[in-house]
Design a protein around this motif. Structure first.
Motif, PDB file in Angstrom:
ATOM      1  N   VAL A  26       0.557  -1.234  -0.139  1.00 36.61           N
ATOM      2  CA  VAL A  26       0.085  -0.428   0.161  1.00 36.61           C
ATOM      3  C   VAL A  26       0.531   1.545   0.219  1.00 36.61           C
ATOM      4  O   VAL A  26       2.152   1.310   0.289  1.00 36.61           O
ATOM      5  CB  VAL A  26      -0.720  -0.138   1.072  1.00 36.61           C
ATOM      6  CG1 VAL A  26      -1.860  -1.403   1.287  1.00 36.61           C
ATOM      7  CG2 VAL A  26      -0.584  -0.392   2.100  1.00 36.61           C
ATOM      8  N   THR A  27       0.583   2.421  -0.156  1.00 35.30           N
ATOM      9  CA  THR A  27       0.986   3.664  -0.258  1.00 35.30           C
ATOM     10  C   THR A  27       1.474   4.124   1.862  1.00 35.30           C
ATOM     11  O   THR A  27       0.584   3.306   2.861  1.00 35.30           O
ATOM     12  CB  THR A  27       0.318   5.290  -0.305  1.00 35.30           C
ATOM     13  OG1 THR A  27      -0.712   5.171  -0.419  1.00 35.30           O
ATOM     14  CG2 THR A  27      -0.505   5.269  -2.392  1.00 35.30           C
ATOM     15  N   ARG A  29       0.807   6.772   2.662  1.00 36.19           N
ATOM     16  CA  ARG A  29      -0.373   7.443   3.166  1.00 36.19           C
ATOM     17  C   ARG A  29      -1.167   6.935   3.877  1.00 36.19           C
ATOM     18  O   ARG A  29      -1.954   7.127   5.140  1.00 36.19           O
ATOM     19  CB  ARG A  29      -1.227   8.410   2.316  1.00 36.19           C
ATOM     20  CG  ARG A  29      -1.977   9.081   1.990  1.00 36.19           C
ATOM     21  CD  ARG A  29      -2.740  10.091   1.073  1.00 36.19           C
ATOM     22  NE  ARG A  29      -3.246  11.087   1.807  1.00 36.19           N
ATOM     23  CZ  ARG A  29      -3.611  11.472   1.580  1.00 36.19           C
ATOM     24  NH1 ARG A  29      -3.501  12.074  -0.667  1.00 36.19           N
ATOM     25  NH2 ARG A  29      -4.961  12.803   1.325  1.00 36.19           N
ATOM     26  N   ALA A  30      -1.689   5.366   3.073  1.00 30.83           N
ATOM     27  CA  ALA A  30      -2.640   4.388   3.410  1.00 30.83           C
ATOM     28  C   ALA A  30      -2.159   3.811   5.252  1.00 30.83           C
ATOM     29  O   ALA A  30      -2.852   4.250   5.943  1.00 30.83           O
ATOM     30  CB  ALA A  30      -2.837   3.351   2.889  1.00 30.83           C
ATOM     31  N   HIS A  33      -3.041   6.602   7.738  1.00 33.58           N
ATOM     32  CA  HIS A  33      -4.650   7.037   8.111  1.00 33.58           C
ATOM     33  C   HIS A  33      -4.913   5.958   8.434  1.00 33.58           C
ATOM     34  O   HIS A  33      -5.137   6.235   9.401  1.00 33.58           O
ATOM     35  CB  HIS A  33      -5.499   6.832   6.819  1.00 33.58           C
ATOM     36  CG  HIS A  33      -5.577   8.099   6.117  1.00 33.58           C
ATOM     37  ND1 HIS A  33      -6.264   8.060   4.997  1.00 33.58           N
ATOM     38  CD2 HIS A  33      -4.514   9.067   5.749  1.00 33.58           C
ATOM     39  CE1 HIS A  33      -5.956   9.775   4.148  1.00 33.58           C
ATOM     40  NE2 HIS A  33      -4.843   9.964   4.605  1.00 33.58           N
ATOM     41  N   TRP A  34      -4.255   4.867   8.981  1.00 31.05           N
ATOM     42  CA  TRP A  34      -4.232   3.746   9.741  1.00 31.05           C
ATOM     43  C   TRP A  34      -4.005   4.185  11.052  1.00 31.05           C
ATOM     44  O   TRP A  34      -4.719   4.221  12.189  1.00 31.05           O
ATOM     45  CB  TRP A  34      -4.182   2.510   9.288  1.00 31.05           C
ATOM     46  CG  TRP A  34      -4.160   1.574   8.037  1.00 31.05           C
ATOM     47  CD1 TRP A  34      -5.396   2.088   7.161  1.00 31.05           C
ATOM     48  CD2 TRP A  34      -2.877   0.663   7.369  1.00 31.05           C
ATOM     49  NE1 TRP A  34      -5.056   1.293   6.462  1.00 31.05           N
ATOM     50  CE2 TRP A  34      -4.421   0.966   6.100  1.00 31.05           C
ATOM     51  CE3 TRP A  34      -1.934   0.381   7.402  1.00 31.05           C
ATOM     52  CZ2 TRP A  34      -3.530  -0.402   5.527  1.00 31.05           C
ATOM     53  CZ3 TRP A  34      -1.601   0.075   6.139  1.00 31.05           C
ATOM     54  CH2 TRP A  34      -2.671  -0.664   5.036  1.00 31.05           C
ATOM     55  N   HIS A  39      -9.058   5.230   8.921  1.00 33.50           N
ATOM     56  CA  HIS A  39      -9.211   4.550   8.201  1.00 33.50           C
ATOM     57  C   HIS A  39      -8.828   2.754   9.454  1.00 33.50           C
ATOM     58  O   HIS A  39      -7.805   2.963   9.253  1.00 33.50           O
ATOM     59  CB  HIS A  39      -8.836   4.708   6.454  1.00 33.50           C
ATOM     60  CG  HIS A  39      -9.564   5.721   6.136  1.00 33.50           C
ATOM     61  ND1 HIS A  39     -10.239   5.718   5.886  1.00 33.50           N
ATOM     62  CD2 HIS A  39      -8.823   6.363   5.658  1.00 33.50           C
ATOM     63  CE1 HIS A  39     -10.604   7.423   4.996  1.00 33.50           C
ATOM     64  NE2 HIS A  39      -9.159   6.949   4.975  1.00 33.50           N
TER      65      HIS A  39
END
Length: 70
Positions: A26-27, A29-30, A33-34, A39
């Motif tokens: 994943v990125t 950035r993901a 967010h976690w 998210h």
């Protein structure tokens, strides 16, 4: 999976956001967010991360750390 568990795992395995992102595809950035709780991390991704970390082995040679892939 909570952001705190992810932070603890990252600290334990000396991973940064980019390292986690690379392991699970994943990125970064993901991952951010976690970590911020924006998210939720899917259970399958969490389990995949744990699986990837189990496969890695580290040894110490002359004071440096080397990673071996099986």
């Amino acid at each position: 999976m909570t952001p705190e568990k992810l932070k603890d795992l990252m600290h334990e395995h000396r991973l940064n956001r980019k390292g986690v992102a690379a392991l699970v595809g994943v990125t970064d950035r993901a991952v951010t967010h976690w970590l911020l709780g924006k998210h939720p991390m899917r259970k399958q991704v969490w389990e995949y991360l744990l699986f990837k970390l189990e496969k890695q082995t580290s040894i110490v040679i002359s004071g440096g750390t080397w990673s071996l892939k099986r």
